[in-house]
Motif scaffolding. Structure first.
Motif, PDB file in Angstrom:
ATOM      1  N   MET A  47       0.824  -1.205   0.000  1.00 31.26           N
ATOM      2  CA  MET A  47       0.000   0.000   0.000  1.00 31.26           C
ATOM      3  C   MET A  47       0.858   1.254   0.000  1.00 31.26           C
ATOM      4  N   TYR A  48       1.959   1.228   0.782  1.00 32.28           N
ATOM      5  CA  TYR A  48       2.871   2.376   0.780  1.00 32.28           C
ATOM      6  C   TYR A  48       3.501   2.566  -0.597  1.00 32.28           C
ATOM      7  N   ARG A  49       3.819   1.470  -1.280  1.00 32.95           N
ATOM      8  CA  ARG A  49       4.402   1.571  -2.621  1.00 32.95           C
ATOM      9  C   ARG A  49       3.410   2.202  -3.587  1.00 32.95           C
ATOM     10  N   GLN A  50       2.125   1.851  -3.448  1.00 27.01           N
ATOM     11  CA  GLN A  50       1.120   2.460  -4.310  1.00 27.01           C
ATOM     12  C   GLN A  50       1.015   3.959  -4.030  1.00 27.01           C
ATOM     13  N   LEU A  51       1.087   4.333  -2.752  1.00 30.18           N
ATOM     14  CA  LEU A  51       1.093   5.760  -2.414  1.00 30.18           C
ATOM     15  C   LEU A  51       2.324   6.437  -2.988  1.00 30.18           C
ATOM     16  N   ASP A  52       3.453   5.738  -2.946  1.00 33.18           N
ATOM     17  CA  ASP A  52       4.702   6.261  -3.487  1.00 33.18           C
ATOM     18  C   ASP A  52       4.544   6.585  -4.969  1.00 33.18           C
ATOM     19  N   MET A  53       3.930   5.665  -5.702  1.00 36.93           N
ATOM     20  CA  MET A  53       3.780   5.844  -7.150  1.00 36.93           C
ATOM     21  C   MET A  53       2.693   6.853  -7.499  1.00 36.93           C
ATOM     22  N   ARG A  54       1.657   6.934  -6.650  1.00 41.21           N
ATOM     23  CA  ARG A  54       0.512   7.767  -7.004  1.00 41.21           C
ATOM     24  C   ARG A  54       0.573   9.168  -6.404  1.00 41.21           C
ATOM     25  N   LEU A 107     -10.223  16.014   5.454  1.00 41.69           N
ATOM     26  CA  LEU A 107     -11.003  15.956   4.229  1.00 41.69           C
ATOM     27  C   LEU A 107     -10.100  15.991   2.998  1.00 41.69           C
ATOM     28  N   HIS A 108      -8.987  16.707   3.096  1.00 41.61           N
ATOM     29  CA  HIS A 108      -8.024  16.748   1.986  1.00 41.61           C
ATOM     30  C   HIS A 108      -7.410  15.373   1.764  1.00 41.61           C
ATOM     31  N   ILE A 109      -7.059  14.687   2.857  1.00 45.50           N
ATOM     32  CA  ILE A 109      -6.516  13.328   2.738  1.00 45.50           C
ATOM     33  C   ILE A 109      -7.541  12.401   2.092  1.00 45.50           C
ATOM     34  N   LEU A 110      -8.794  12.480   2.548  1.00 44.87           N
ATOM     35  CA  LEU A 110      -9.847  11.649   1.990  1.00 44.87           C
ATOM     36  C   LEU A 110     -10.040  11.918   0.498  1.00 44.87           C
ATOM     37  N   GLU A 111      -9.987  13.189   0.132  1.00 43.47           N
ATOM     38  CA  GLU A 111     -10.154  13.559  -1.274  1.00 43.47           C
ATOM     39  C   GLU A 111      -9.050  12.960  -2.141  1.00 43.47           C
ATOM     40  N   LEU A 113      -7.200  10.258  -1.454  1.00 37.83           N
ATOM     41  CA  LEU A 113      -7.345   8.805  -1.514  1.00 37.83           C
ATOM     42  C   LEU A 113      -8.464   8.395  -2.465  1.00 37.83           C
ATOM     43  N   HIS A 114      -9.550   9.123  -2.471  1.00 41.41           N
ATOM     44  CA  HIS A 114     -10.627   8.825  -3.415  1.00 41.41           C
ATOM     45  C   HIS A 114     -10.129   8.997  -4.848  1.00 41.41           C
ATOM     46  N   ASP A 115      -9.344  10.044  -5.088  1.00 46.59           N
ATOM     47  CA  ASP A 115      -8.845  10.320  -6.439  1.00 46.59           C
ATOM     48  C   ASP A 115      -7.911   9.223  -6.947  1.00 46.59           C
ATOM     49  N   ILE A 116      -7.140   8.593  -6.038  1.00 46.39           N
ATOM     50  CA  ILE A 116      -6.181   7.572  -6.472  1.00 46.39           C
ATOM     51  C   ILE A 116      -6.687   6.156  -6.233  1.00 46.39           C
TER      52      ILE A 116
END
Length: 212
Positions: A47-54, A107-111, A113-116
């Motif tokens: 999951m961290y790797r996906q965050l890294d890429m996105r 809310l910014h974090i949620l936004e 995560l929804h986008d990616i």
């Protein structure tokens, strides 16, 4: 302890979580280079790797057949839950402007995560580390809105991704059935055993919680 070409000097247990301990460590005996070491699930590192890429979030993992170590930034100011509790202990409450600021951050974090197309799966104050900038914050509205300048290193950091869901593995509009079993932070759909996807709820602490 030496891993991946680096020598980590463990300075003690930073926090005891429900599933693992997180340790504070110096990198190559440098007190200015402090990291957090945690024994993760391999899925958490994925999951961290996906965050890294996105969204360019960086982590390192040392994975072996008998153990693994997740290396991440060490944030010294505790969690959002710690901040809430510290005010409760003295019989007070967090300043309204600070509540508004952290709500915007949530809310910014949620936004994002929804986008990616990622669901965190355990979104609550305990899993949000407070991150303070080392530089003086500007009063620029644009810097605040774009998280640029000193605001780039100011706010909240979402951790503990062991329950994360990568929606890219599922058909569009897939919904899920399951229960996080985190008391007080279960969305209504979980409580009623109904399908959920990007649902959340507000709690009495004023923090948005759960799923994404």
């Amino acid at each position: 302890m030496t891993e991946g070409g680096y020598k980590y000097q463990i300075k003690g247990c930073a926090v005891q979580g429900g599933f693992a301990q997180v340790f504070k460590a110096y990198v190559d005996n440098n007190p200015d280079d402090v990291v957090a070491l945690k024994p993760p699930f391999p899925w958490e590192f994925y999951m961290y790797r996906q965050l890294d890429m996105r969204i360019s979030e960086k982590k390192k993992l040392h994975l072996y057949s008998d153990y693994s170590i997740l290396v991440s930034d060490y944030l010294v100011h505790g969690t959002l839950q710690d901040a809430i509790n510290s005010n409760t202990v003295i019989g007070g409450s967090m300043e309204e402007v600070l509540c508004i600021y952290y709500t915007i951050e949530l809310l910014h974090i949620l936004e994002i995560l929804h986008d990616i197309a990622i669901i965190h799966g355990d979104f609550k104050p305990d899993n949000l580390l407070i991150w303070y900038s080392r530089d003086d914050l500007t009063e620029s509205k644009d810097d605040f809105l774009t998280c640029s300048g000193p605001w780039h290193n100011q706010g909240l950091c979402l951790v503990d991704w062991g329950r994360g869901i990568d929606l890219c593995f599922f058909p569009e509009k897939t919904k899920f059935i399951g229960d996080s079993r985190t008391l007080g932070f279960r969305c209504i759909e979980m409580q009623e055993n109904k399908p959920w996807r990007g649902h959340f709820r507000w709690t009495c602490t004023g923090c948005v919680s759960l799923f994404t």
